[in-house]
Design an enzyme around this catalytic site. Structure first.
Site, short mmCIF file in Angstrom:
data_model
loop_
_atom_site.label_atom_id
_atom_site.label_comp_id
_atom_site.label_asym_id
_atom_site.label_seq_id
_atom_site.Cartn_x
_atom_site.Cartn_y
_atom_site.Cartn_z
N CYS A 235 -3.60 8.34 3.68
CA CYS A 235 -3.25 7.89 2.33
C CYS A 235 -4.43 8.07 1.39
CB CYS A 235 -2.84 6.42 2.39
SG CYS A 235 -4.03 5.42 3.27
N GLU B 35 0.88 -1.17 0.00
CA GLU B 35 0.00 0.00 0.00
C GLU B 35 0.91 1.21 0.00
OE1 GLU B 35 -3.20 -0.19 -0.20
OE2 GLU B 35 -3.57 -2.29 0.33
P1 NAP Z 1 8.18 5.00 4.85
O1 NAP Z 1 9.26 5.96 5.18
O2 NAP Z 1 8.29 4.26 3.57
O3 NAP Z 1 8.10 4.01 6.10
C1 NAP Z 1 7.15 3.00 6.16
C2 NAP Z 1 7.67 1.87 7.02
O4 NAP Z 1 8.78 1.23 6.39
C3 NAP Z 1 8.17 2.32 8.38
O5 NAP Z 1 7.80 1.36 9.33
C4 NAP Z 1 9.67 2.34 8.19
O6 NAP Z 1 10.37 2.20 9.40
C5 NAP Z 1 9.86 1.15 7.31
N1 NAP Z 1 11.10 1.13 6.53
C6 NAP Z 1 11.87 2.18 6.14
N2 NAP Z 1 12.90 1.74 5.41
C7 NAP Z 1 12.80 0.38 5.34
C8 NAP Z 1 13.57 -0.64 4.71
N3 NAP Z 1 14.67 -0.37 4.03
N4 NAP Z 1 13.17 -1.93 4.86
C9 NAP Z 1 12.05 -2.23 5.55
N5 NAP Z 1 11.29 -1.29 6.14
C10 NAP Z 1 11.65 0.00 6.04
O7 NAP Z 1 6.76 5.69 4.81
P2 NAP Z 1 6.13 6.71 5.85
O8 NAP Z 1 6.80 8.01 5.58
O9 NAP Z 1 6.10 6.14 7.20
O10 NAP Z 1 4.61 6.76 5.35
C11 NAP Z 1 4.09 7.77 4.53
C12 NAP Z 1 3.66 7.20 3.21
O11 NAP Z 1 2.84 6.06 3.41
C13 NAP Z 1 2.83 8.16 2.41
O12 NAP Z 1 3.36 8.26 1.12
C14 NAP Z 1 1.46 7.54 2.35
O13 NAP Z 1 0.74 7.77 1.17
C15 NAP Z 1 1.73 6.09 2.52
N6 NAP Z 1 0.58 5.44 3.14
C16 NAP Z 1 -0.16 4.59 2.38
C17 NAP Z 1 -1.25 3.96 2.93
C18 NAP Z 1 -2.08 3.01 2.13
O14 NAP Z 1 -2.88 2.30 2.72
N7 NAP Z 1 -1.92 2.96 0.83
C19 NAP Z 1 -1.58 4.17 4.27
C20 NAP Z 1 -0.81 5.03 5.01
C21 NAP Z 1 0.29 5.67 4.43
P3 NAP Z 1 10.96 3.49 10.17
O15 NAP Z 1 9.80 4.34 10.53
O16 NAP Z 1 11.65 2.93 11.34
O17 NAP Z 1 11.89 4.17 9.19
#
Ligand code: NAP
Length: 519
Positions: free
Chosen positions: A297, A258
């Site tokens: 999102c 997602e």
């Molecule tokens: P993110 O930076 O990609 O982080 C998401 C998760 O991935 C966090 O738990 C993060 O941990 C982890 N992570 C980071 N690097 C990783 C790696 N190399 N390997 C495995 N896991 C890793 O995203 P975010 O900034 O938290 O979220 C915002 C985005 O999420 C927005 O773009 C939004 O649109 C999207 N979103 C989508 C939905 C949906 O249902 N489609 C729902 C909510 C949000 P850490 O926090 O410890 O870095």
């Protein structure tokens, strides 16, 4: 004085990380709240414990028993709601109504899957379709079955829904008989950790059924084995890392993604300013822009109106946004709190500056002072409405169709006719949701089908459902959540459909007698 280091729950034990940890902050007041750390955890052993102990215990239960187990977890969570609201205010900077979307939305969704267990009854696997004969005689046939996967479900979640994001995934997984390991986003991990803590301590789940790892994600994907599944919610960049990891690429670990999404609201042609359809669009856009400070999102990012209504829509949406008081969520007069972190604050400012190069500012809430919050400390951003000026401008402004600013920001996009609007909506390259506003059922139905291939959900608002529709951005467990293309291509929820991800389909080819013995 250093703050409390939250424990991880892995391998059936509470374990502290061995490092100093990462701090979680209050995004309004700026001080440190708690720390998280996963350094030194034996992930391989913890994952194996979940698979062997948790998985075996869950699979020995029927769907009905697992549903009852989820109902018990719902009770535990309901009993601690006040504590969850306090954590949300402190760590997410949300006003009460916005905390409710996450906390009560999560508990409600878990409750829906608890009830589904009763419907599925005393079975341990699911039949998939009818037997199909494989020869002339109906003696040797093929029956598809769905059995729980014999691995674990790893959830890597985003920061914006620490409660809902956990339970909307854990409900279907645990009901299916699959143990869960949750890795919340660091910035808001506290609420997730606390909820897991409460459910684990209440003893309503078998050992190994639910684990939590807070802090760095290092090594999590490496610990996955072929029958595990991973469900990721977050940015498109991290999604790419997950997809290309060898667990997925070489070991066929099933993955659900997602990612981000440039969602749309579309007022169909043929409605005047001040008409019911027009007013419904205006209300929904203002609500979606400001709920959870736009950190959903599913939030509306692009607003499509006929070119002749551009100025009226800008004025009406701006007038609603002007009523949004921004600041400290502890102050009763505040309607919109903060973004979750300094990093998000800067990301939103940067995204907004980028969009402003290609669009005009129609409403700028930053001229109003923050309530009870220091602008030098608080991660508060006022709502901003942008616009592409003309239908030709909407064609030219590619950035508007491609950029998700994860905050209270949307762009008004005027269009020439219905075909032009649909073409512009599709420039989002696949979204979670689009909402339609109109008064002609035929035209609404046609537009819904027109957008269905590029959207996981189409939310249609007509006058007859004005007072009872569930909201553009609210994800209901009965409906599919996910979207094609840049939205990640994933599928979650959708009622019983959610269970598919946690089951394996297999065709049993056997005599009719053997097939009837399957039960
Ligand atoms: P993110 O930076 O990609 O982080 C998401 C998760 O991935 C966090 O738990 C993060 O941990 C982890 N992570 C980071 N690097 C990783 C790696 N190399 N390997 C495995 N896991 C890793 O995203 P975010 O900034 O938290 O979220 C915002 C985005 O999420 C927005 O773009 C939004 O649109 C999207 N979103 C989508 C939905 C949906 O249902 N489609 C729902 C909510 C949000 P850490 O926090 O410890 O870095």
């Amino acid at each position: 004085m250093s703050t409390e280091l939250l424990s991880n729950f892995l391998g059936g034990q509470w374990q502290a990380g061995r490092g100093a940890g990462s701090a979680l902050f209050d995004p309004v007041l700026g001080h440190e709240l708690v720390r998280v750390d996963a350094t030194g955890l034996d992930l391989a052993a913890g994952f194996e414990f979940a698979r062997t102990q948790g998985g075996a215990a869950l699979r020995s239960m029927t769907y009905r028993e697992r549903g009852a187990m989820l109902a018990a977890a719902v009770k535990v969570l309901q009993g601690q709601r006040d504590a969850y609201y306090e954590i949300a205010t402190a760590n997410s900077g949300t006003v009460k109504n916005d905390s409710a979307v996450d906390i009560d939305g999560g508990i409600y969704t878990l409750g829906v899957y608890a009830k589904m267990g009763e419907t599925l009854g005393d079975r341990r696997f699911l039949m998939d379709g009818e037997p199909a004969r494989l020869g002339k005689e109906p003696l040797f046939q093929s029956q598809h079955v769905q059995v729980p996967v014999r691995g674990l479900a790893l959830f890597i979640n985003a920061f914006n829904f620490p409660s809902w994001g956990l339970w909307e995934k854990a409900g279907p997984a645990l009901l299916s008989g699959v143990p869960v390991i949750i890795k919340p986003a660091t910035a808001t991990a506290w609420l997730t950790q606390r909820m897991v803590h409460d459910v684990v301590q209440a003893g309503v789940l078998p050992p190994g059924a639910l684990s939590v790892v807070c802090g760095s994600s290092a090594g999590l994907m490496d610990a996955l084995r072929p029958f595990d599944v991973v469900s990721f919610t977050g940015s498109a960049d991290t999604a790419q890392v997950i997809r290309s990891h060898s667990a997925v690429a070489a070991r066929s670990v099933r993955v659900n993604i997602e990612a981000d999404s440039v969602n749309s609201a579309w007022l169909l042609p043929g409605h005047a300013a001040g008409s019911e359809a027009f007013d419904l669009l205006v209300k929904e856009v203002a609500r979606e822009m400001t709920q959870k400070s736009g950190q959903k999102c599913t939030a509306i990012r692009r607003v499509f109106v006929p070119e002749s209504l551009y100025a009226d829509a800008a004025q009406a949406i701006g007038a609603r946004l002007a009523k949004t008081t921004v600041g400290n969520p502890r102050n009763e007069s505040v309607r919109m709190g903060a973004l979750v972190s300094r990093a998000q604050f800067h990301a939103v400012q940067e995204g907004l500056a980028h969009l402003k190069q290609h669009a005009q500012v129609l409403y700028d809430g930053s001229t109003q002072a923050l309530v009870d919050a220091d602008p030098a400390v608080a991660c508060c951003v006022a709502p901003t409405l942008l616009g592409t000026r003309s239908a030709a401008g909407s064609d030219a402004a590619s950035v508007v169709h491609e950029t998700e600013v994860f905050g209270p920001v949307a762009t008004l996009v005027p269009y020439r006719d219905a075909a032009h609007a649909a073409e512009l909506v599709r420039r989002g390259e696949g979204s979670l949701v689009a909402s339609l506003y109109g008064s002609d059922s035929q035209a609404l139905a046609q537009a819904a089908l027109e957008l269905a291939d590029s959207h996981g959900r189409v939310h249609v608002i007509s006058a007859d459902v004005a007072a009872l529709h569930t909201g553009h951005g609210n994800v209901m467990p009965q409906s599919l959540h996910g979207g094609p293309g840049r939205a990640g291509g994933g599928e979650e929820l959708g009622g019983m459909r959610a269970l598919n991800f946690y089951h394996r389909r297999s065709a049993v080819q056997a005599s009719t007698e053997v097939l009837s013995a399957l039960g």
